[in-house]
Design a protein around this motif. Sequence first.
Motif, short mmCIF file in Angstrom:
data_model
loop_
_atom_site.label_atom_id
_atom_site.label_comp_id
_atom_site.label_asym_id
_atom_site.label_seq_id
_atom_site.Cartn_x
_atom_site.Cartn_y
_atom_site.Cartn_z
N ALA A 1 0.82 -1.21 0.00
CA ALA A 1 0.00 0.00 0.00
C ALA A 1 0.86 1.26 0.00
O ALA A 1 0.59 2.22 -0.74
CB ALA A 1 -0.93 -0.01 1.22
N PHE A 2 1.93 1.26 0.80
CA PHE A 2 2.77 2.45 0.87
C PHE A 2 3.63 2.63 -0.39
O PHE A 2 3.99 3.76 -0.73
CB PHE A 2 3.64 2.41 2.12
N VAL A 3 3.95 1.53 -1.07
CA VAL A 3 4.62 1.66 -2.37
C VAL A 3 3.72 2.44 -3.33
O VAL A 3 4.16 3.37 -4.01
CB VAL A 3 4.96 0.28 -2.96
N GLY A 4 2.44 2.07 -3.37
CA GLY A 4 1.53 2.78 -4.25
C GLY A 4 1.35 4.23 -3.86
O GLY A 4 1.29 5.12 -4.73
N LEU A 5 1.29 4.50 -2.57
CA LEU A 5 1.12 5.88 -2.10
C LEU A 5 2.33 6.75 -2.41
O LEU A 5 2.21 7.98 -2.45
CB LEU A 5 0.84 5.88 -0.59
N THR A 6 3.50 6.12 -2.63
CA THR A 6 4.68 6.91 -3.00
C THR A 6 4.42 7.72 -4.27
O THR A 6 4.97 8.81 -4.44
CB THR A 6 5.89 5.98 -3.20
N SER A 7 3.58 7.19 -5.14
CA SER A 7 3.28 7.92 -6.38
C SER A 7 2.55 9.23 -6.13
O SER A 7 2.46 10.08 -7.02
CB SER A 7 2.44 7.04 -7.31
N ALA A 8 2.04 9.39 -4.89
CA ALA A 8 1.34 10.63 -4.55
C ALA A 8 2.25 11.66 -3.87
O ALA A 8 1.81 12.75 -3.52
CB ALA A 8 0.15 10.33 -3.64
N GLY A 9 3.53 11.32 -3.69
CA GLY A 9 4.47 12.25 -3.07
C GLY A 9 4.63 13.53 -3.88
O GLY A 9 4.56 13.50 -5.12
N PHE A 10 4.85 14.66 -3.18
CA PHE A 10 4.92 15.93 -3.90
C PHE A 10 5.99 16.88 -3.38
O PHE A 10 6.22 17.93 -3.97
CB PHE A 10 3.55 16.63 -3.83
N ASN A 11 6.67 16.54 -2.26
CA ASN A 11 7.77 17.37 -1.78
C ASN A 11 8.64 16.57 -0.81
O ASN A 11 8.37 15.38 -0.56
CB ASN A 11 7.26 18.66 -1.12
N PHE A 12 9.67 17.21 -0.26
CA PHE A 12 10.60 16.52 0.64
C PHE A 12 9.87 15.87 1.81
O PHE A 12 10.08 14.69 2.11
CB PHE A 12 11.65 17.51 1.15
N ILE A 13 9.02 16.60 2.49
CA ILE A 13 8.33 16.09 3.68
C ILE A 13 7.44 14.88 3.34
O ILE A 13 7.43 13.87 4.05
CB ILE A 13 7.49 17.19 4.35
N SER A 14 6.70 14.98 2.26
CA SER A 14 5.79 13.88 1.90
C SER A 14 6.56 12.60 1.58
O SER A 14 6.18 11.51 2.01
CB SER A 14 4.90 14.28 0.73
N PHE A 15 7.66 12.73 0.83
CA PHE A 15 8.45 11.55 0.51
C PHE A 15 9.11 10.98 1.77
O PHE A 15 9.21 9.76 1.94
CB PHE A 15 9.51 11.87 -0.55
N TYR A 16 9.56 11.86 2.64
CA TYR A 16 10.19 11.41 3.89
C TYR A 16 9.20 10.58 4.70
O TYR A 16 9.54 9.48 5.18
CB TYR A 16 10.67 12.62 4.70
N ILE A 17 7.99 11.07 4.88
CA ILE A 17 6.97 10.37 5.69
C ILE A 17 6.56 9.05 5.02
O ILE A 17 6.43 8.01 5.68
CB ILE A 17 5.75 11.27 5.91
#
Length: 422
Positions: free
Chosen positions: A85-101
């Motif tokens: 699930a979190f692999v798929g959600l990585t596609s929704a990342g949009f900045n440093f903080i989001s990718f970090y979390i």
Amino acid sequence: MKWKFRWVIVGLIFLIGALNYADRAAFSVAAPMISKEFHLDAVQMGLILGSFSIGYALFNFVGGYLADRFGPRKVMAGALAGWSAFVGLTSAGFNFISFYILRLLFGFAEGPIATTSNKMANQWLPARERASAIGLYTSGMLLGGAAAGPIVGLLSLRFGWRTSFVVLTVVGLLLMLLWLKTTTDYPAQHPRVSKEELDEIQQDQGSVQSGNPSDATPNLTLWSIIRRPTILFTAVAFFAYNYNNFFFLTWFPSYLTKARHLSIHDMSFATAIPWLIGAIGLMCGGILSDALYRKTGKLMFSRKVVLAVGLFGAAVCIGVIGSVNTALEAVTLMAVGAFFLYLTAMIYWAIIQDTVPSKYIGSAGGFVHLVSNISGIIAPTVTGILVQRSGNFSSAFFLAGGLAVVGALATVFLIGRRESRA
């Protein structure tokens, strides 16, 4: 030779391990594209890559404890569903903080895989087959890492990097359903395990499974086990291994594009080569260790020889990569270094299997894996800082090789000389 159902279980763990490393490596392969799109510098990318191991290291221990308490079948299924699930959600990342979390949460979900696989192997395999089986299914991780380069690279170039993460999510959820349908915690619970196979497994579970007097004491606790020198210094050697492993996993693709100026297409295929050679080394390590044991009758000796030689060989190859002049030389040295490094990958788990009572396999293995995976926090972050400050990768390669030397010395001089016989 009669077919044994336990190898179906090993095969499933192999497939899960392959997907596990493909999912991990996917972000590293896409990192040059992500860093360019979102204007992330080397330090920020190092922090993102390292955030995975904060959650991963913690849940190595938690996952092992849960596997001991609730059984490896359920824990593996939950971990597989969560990290997919979190692999798929990585596609929704949009900045440093989001990718970090997202990478932090991805690490939490992946944390139980190694200790859960180890617990499953302990319950399904006779002692004489464990190192070979661990080497076989762990090699799936490296093949997954090898496949991630071409798959993620080509999907990213054709459809965008986000698509590759969604595809990996779908594969993970399908594999989770197959795992639940096919496995049980113990061979005695499975209708497809014959009485002959069950007797074969139970009669060769090893001394720590069948009543070693030193392990039968009523004062034996998890704390007393993890304080044993053999367990502590196995964790030190495992730390050195994993530092190099995470350094390779997280930064080698960026090294090839930034320092050796390979295109995304060429990098995607070049990174697959060390993974493939490493998989060969990993499969050979378990077979070699088991063969040495059969030849000498010395269980700990058969583990230590492979461990020390592998770490020393990796140290030499990886330490000098930063001083070579071409991408071909770098990939060749990394491939040879990966062979030596992954020659040792199953030995840490084999030592735990050989010396820890079955009741504590998950928790003790989780502790060792936790210590080792602190390196996964340190390696990407320190590498990012070194690259940012120096403008090259030379010191990062030298540091990784130096730590492999430390691990080899710990193996030779500090891992216990007194053997636990299986």
